[in-house]
Structures are given as C-alpha cells and as structure tokens.
Scaffold this motif. Sequence first.
Motif, mmCIF file in Angstrom:
data_model
loop_
_atom_site.group_PDB
_atom_site.id
_atom_site.type_symbol
_atom_site.label_atom_id
_atom_site.label_comp_id
_atom_site.label_asym_id
_atom_site.label_seq_id
_atom_site.Cartn_x
_atom_site.Cartn_y
_atom_site.Cartn_z
ATOM 1 N N ASP A 78 0.904 -1.117 -0.026
ATOM 2 C CA ASP A 78 0.007 0.036 0.112
ATOM 3 C C ASP A 78 0.843 1.223 -0.130
ATOM 4 N N ASP A 79 1.804 1.157 0.755
ATOM 5 C CA ASP A 79 2.846 2.469 0.704
ATOM 6 C C ASP A 79 3.729 2.432 -0.577
ATOM 7 N N GLY A 80 3.639 1.612 -1.561
ATOM 8 C CA GLY A 80 4.440 1.589 -2.602
ATOM 9 C C GLY A 80 5.604 1.239 -2.487
ATOM 10 N N LEU A 81 5.982 0.593 -1.435
ATOM 11 C CA LEU A 81 7.696 0.200 -1.150
ATOM 12 C C LEU A 81 7.757 -1.175 -1.692
ATOM 13 N N LEU A 82 6.693 -2.079 -1.825
ATOM 14 C CA LEU A 82 6.988 -3.287 -2.439
ATOM 15 C C LEU A 82 5.916 -3.562 -3.361
ATOM 16 N N ASP A 83 6.491 -3.937 -4.545
ATOM 17 C CA ASP A 83 5.739 -4.354 -5.873
ATOM 18 C C ASP A 83 5.474 -5.942 -5.779
ATOM 19 N N PRO A 84 4.637 -6.329 -5.651
ATOM 20 C CA PRO A 84 4.400 -7.830 -5.495
ATOM 21 C C PRO A 84 4.748 -8.476 -6.718
ATOM 22 N N GLU A 85 4.541 -7.898 -7.946
ATOM 23 C CA GLU A 85 4.773 -8.368 -9.113
ATOM 24 C C GLU A 85 6.587 -8.361 -9.570
ATOM 25 N N ALA A 86 7.221 -7.529 -8.981
ATOM 26 C CA ALA A 86 8.542 -7.257 -9.430
ATOM 27 C C ALA A 86 9.515 -8.671 -8.852
ATOM 28 N N PRO A 87 10.458 -8.828 -9.723
ATOM 29 C CA PRO A 87 11.409 -9.936 -9.245
ATOM 30 C C PRO A 87 12.132 -9.530 -8.022
ATOM 31 N N PRO A 140 19.893 -10.064 -3.227
ATOM 32 C CA PRO A 140 20.582 -10.915 -4.057
ATOM 33 C C PRO A 140 19.778 -12.366 -4.136
ATOM 34 N N SER A 141 19.680 -12.661 -5.514
ATOM 35 C CA SER A 141 18.726 -13.973 -5.682
ATOM 36 C C SER A 141 19.307 -14.450 -7.104
ATOM 37 N N PRO A 142 19.631 -15.998 -7.177
ATOM 38 C CA PRO A 142 19.815 -16.400 -8.530
ATOM 39 C C PRO A 142 18.559 -16.797 -9.203
ATOM 40 N N HIS A 143 17.280 -16.570 -8.585
ATOM 41 C CA HIS A 143 16.319 -17.124 -9.480
ATOM 42 C C HIS A 143 15.518 -15.740 -9.935
ATOM 43 N N PRO A 144 15.595 -15.457 -11.255
ATOM 44 C CA PRO A 144 15.290 -14.184 -11.801
ATOM 45 C C PRO A 144 13.709 -14.107 -11.791
ATOM 46 N N ALA A 145 13.079 -15.236 -11.923
ATOM 47 C CA ALA A 145 11.492 -15.304 -11.852
ATOM 48 C C ALA A 145 10.758 -15.289 -10.685
ATOM 49 N N ILE A 146 11.207 -15.376 -9.547
ATOM 50 C CA ILE A 146 10.568 -15.278 -8.349
ATOM 51 C C ILE A 146 10.257 -13.981 -8.000
ATOM 52 N N ALA A 165 7.482 -11.717 -5.203
ATOM 53 C CA ALA A 165 6.975 -11.418 -3.963
ATOM 54 C C ALA A 165 5.592 -12.118 -3.711
ATOM 55 N N ARG A 166 4.849 -12.311 -4.949
ATOM 56 C CA ARG A 166 3.496 -12.516 -5.049
ATOM 57 C C ARG A 166 3.783 -14.209 -5.067
ATOM 58 N N HIS A 167 4.833 -14.592 -5.645
ATOM 59 C CA HIS A 167 4.934 -16.181 -5.559
ATOM 60 C C HIS A 167 5.335 -16.587 -4.170
ATOM 61 N N LEU A 168 6.218 -15.513 -3.409
ATOM 62 C CA LEU A 168 6.540 -16.253 -1.756
ATOM 63 C C LEU A 168 5.151 -16.178 -1.162
ATOM 64 N N LEU A 169 4.342 -15.100 -1.279
ATOM 65 C CA LEU A 169 3.190 -14.976 -0.805
ATOM 66 C C LEU A 169 1.859 -16.084 -0.807
ATOM 67 N N THR A 170 2.155 -16.616 -2.037
ATOM 68 C CA THR A 170 1.314 -17.569 -2.662
ATOM 69 C C THR A 170 1.724 -19.111 -2.592
ATOM 70 N N HIS A 171 2.887 -19.248 -2.084
ATOM 71 C CA HIS A 171 3.558 -20.574 -2.050
ATOM 72 C C HIS A 171 3.599 -21.171 -3.515
ATOM 73 N N THR A 172 4.121 -20.334 -4.355
ATOM 74 C CA THR A 172 4.107 -20.885 -5.746
ATOM 75 C C THR A 172 5.695 -20.404 -6.221
ATOM 76 N N GLY A 216 10.510 -12.760 4.583
ATOM 77 C CA GLY A 216 10.749 -11.831 5.640
ATOM 78 C C GLY A 216 12.218 -10.970 5.388
ATOM 79 N N ALA A 217 13.190 -11.801 4.901
ATOM 80 C CA ALA A 217 14.592 -11.138 4.373
ATOM 81 C C ALA A 217 14.377 -10.062 3.571
ATOM 82 N N LEU A 218 13.356 -10.317 2.685
ATOM 83 C CA LEU A 218 12.913 -9.272 1.688
ATOM 84 C C LEU A 218 12.383 -8.051 2.271
ATOM 85 N N LEU A 219 11.448 -8.058 3.227
ATOM 86 C CA LEU A 219 11.047 -6.986 4.007
ATOM 87 C C LEU A 219 11.995 -6.428 4.661
ATOM 88 N N GLU A 220 12.880 -7.081 5.153
ATOM 89 C CA GLU A 220 14.025 -6.462 5.878
ATOM 90 C C GLU A 220 14.732 -5.603 5.201
#
Length: 368
Positions: free
Chosen positions: A101-110, A116-122, A124-131, A178-182
């Motif tokens: 809501d505050d515009g700090l997290l885009d759920p659709e952005a990698p 750092p992540s070696p997985h370019p397709a993941i 936040a939406r995927h994390l929140l929906t277990h996909t 959680g690490a992402l939000l931190e």
Amino acid sequence: MTASPDDQDRLQELVGALTRAAASAPAHGAEIEGAAGAVAAVDRLDGTAQAVAGSTALFAGDGSLLEEASPEVTPVEGNTLFDMASVTKVVTALTAGTLIDDGLLDPEAPIREYLPSPHPAITARHLLTHTAGLPPVMPLWRLAGDREARLAAVSRAHLEAAPGSVHAYSCIGFILLGALLEGLTDTPLPELARVRVLDPAGAMTAGWAPAPPQAQRAAATEYQEDPPRGLVRGATHDETAWSLGGSGNAGLFATLEDALAIGRVLAGRAPGPTLSDAVRTLMTTDQLPGVSTDAPWRQGLGLRVGQESAPGVLLPRVVGHPGFTGTSVLADPTTGTVATLLTNRVHPRRTWFTVDRSRRELARIAFA
C-alpha cells in the motif's frame, strides 16, 4: 457485550476435552486428539466468548506425567503466551500488505531487484502464494555460520518447480519473504511487524523472542533432540526459524487477546493497520484460480481461504492460518466474526497429539 452462552459452553467443552485427553494419555507415541493446555475464543460484533483449560507443561522428557507440585506445572491462563508457529505468516503477510500500500513493495517485481537471488523469475507474489517453487523446509540449524550465511543458503535454494507453476506450501518461501521485507526497510522483521501491524492492531504483548519474565509464562512445547535443546519453552519451537532468530515463517508468540486482535485485522474491524480494499481483496480471495492444489482450502496473498467444518465441507468465506504447534486464527470478513484456538499440542512430542477435529469444531461454533 455478553457472549452467547451457547458459544461459551461449546468452547469450554472443546478445550476441556483436549486437555482431559492429554492428561489421561499414556506414553504411547500414537497420535490422539489432545493438548496439555488450550484456550479458545469466538469474538462476534455482539460479544466475546472464551474458554481456558489445562497446564502449561504436563510431561517430563521421558513422556511420564510431571508431579502436580512440579514448578513447571502451572495453569494455562488468559495471558499465557503460545508459540504461534505458522500463524506468524499472517503477520508477515500483513506487514507485506502495508508495504504494498505504501508503494515500497511491488508484488509483481522480481525479488532480485530487492535482494541477491539466483532466481530471476521469483516475485513477492510467488512467495506470498507458495508458488515460488522453493522447498518446503531446510535444516538450516545444521549449517555452519551465522544468520546471514543461513539466509544466503535460503536464497540459493534449489527450485523444485518453475515459479508460478505449482502450489506447494513452503516455509522457506516465507523466510525469504521476511528477509525481503527487512532489506526493503532496513529494519529487522520483528520490529517492522511491531510498528506496522501488531501495535496498530492492539496486539500489545505479541512478538518474537519474549523477554525472560514473559517467556516463563509461555506454554511448553517439545523436548527436542535435533537440535539438542531439551524442553523448548518461551523460545521458538520451529528449528529452522529458531536458527535464524526473527523469521517470517514462524517465531511469533501471542496471548489469546493478541490472537483475537490479529484476527480482527483479517475481519476488517481492527483499529489498525489500515489496508486498502485492493490489498484486502488480494489477501482474502483465491489468487490461484488456474493452479490445482491437493489442499481443501484455496490460497490468498499470505492467507488460506476457506476452512473445513467437517472433512470435505468448506466454509469458503473464512480466512486465516493454522500453526504446527496447535494454533489457529480465523476470521469471516463478511460478518466480522473472529475465532482462535491456541494449544501446545507438540508437548511433549510432535507425534503424540493432534487438534484437527477441534479446529473443525471451532469453525462450526464460530462460522457455521
């Protein structure tokens, strides 16, 4: 306002049956419906009913009953802290919702745009929906190194499916969230959740890693051998979350009133946090209409949508989440009703007791 006597009587029978079964259980190893301590509540717009029963600890390490005079055997009360286990994911998801809501997290952005992540397709939406395709668990407590080294192992975890293709419940995904939000806020998750969710909701005693005076009030969980921790009480039961300190998948402790306060956020009638209608819709409606799942419930953004009131009978409006230790927080946003069951069913061993039937009974009392 005064609660319904019917609610009160049925809740008292629910928690009483659980604790009586536990107190009469022999050292068996066969799973039965029971828990050493239990509290339950149904909170409606016209009043709240609650029931309390049992002891914060009941068994010795060998499975024998503790003596009644043992200092560990104290009665469960309304202010007893329970390890909420995966109900923590509700608070992590709500924290993420405020950042969306505050515009700090885009759920659709990698997520690699944020950490750092070696997985370019993941995303936040995927994390929140277990996909995200991440594994369900990892034995992080067996890895050498500090918290950062263990989080790095999480970020490098091998994917078991392509992101977005399969719904598979993953604690590792919520650890990464959680690490992402931190990283987004430069704030430890327990502090971030306190400021953004728990304090605004009125969950004033909920939090990670309770201080010693509070920890002594906590319901005992399991005697653990791997890692060799002995009786876990007032510390996070989940071994992986414990090895990380503050984690997004588990580690929250709460009293009955704290749990109700969190449920009122889901029901849309808490004093805070303020969430937009768009974010509430994402959390409380099925986000995976084209993805099959073996679970009876559907998947919102961080929440389970639908609760069984009997095997195969789903109450589709009810949202919330259970916890492995024997906890659950449920809410119906259309009526404002909230229900919670807090137990320590993993005491003294996770294989001794279950509360599955009691969770369904709570749903019938509150929502059916």
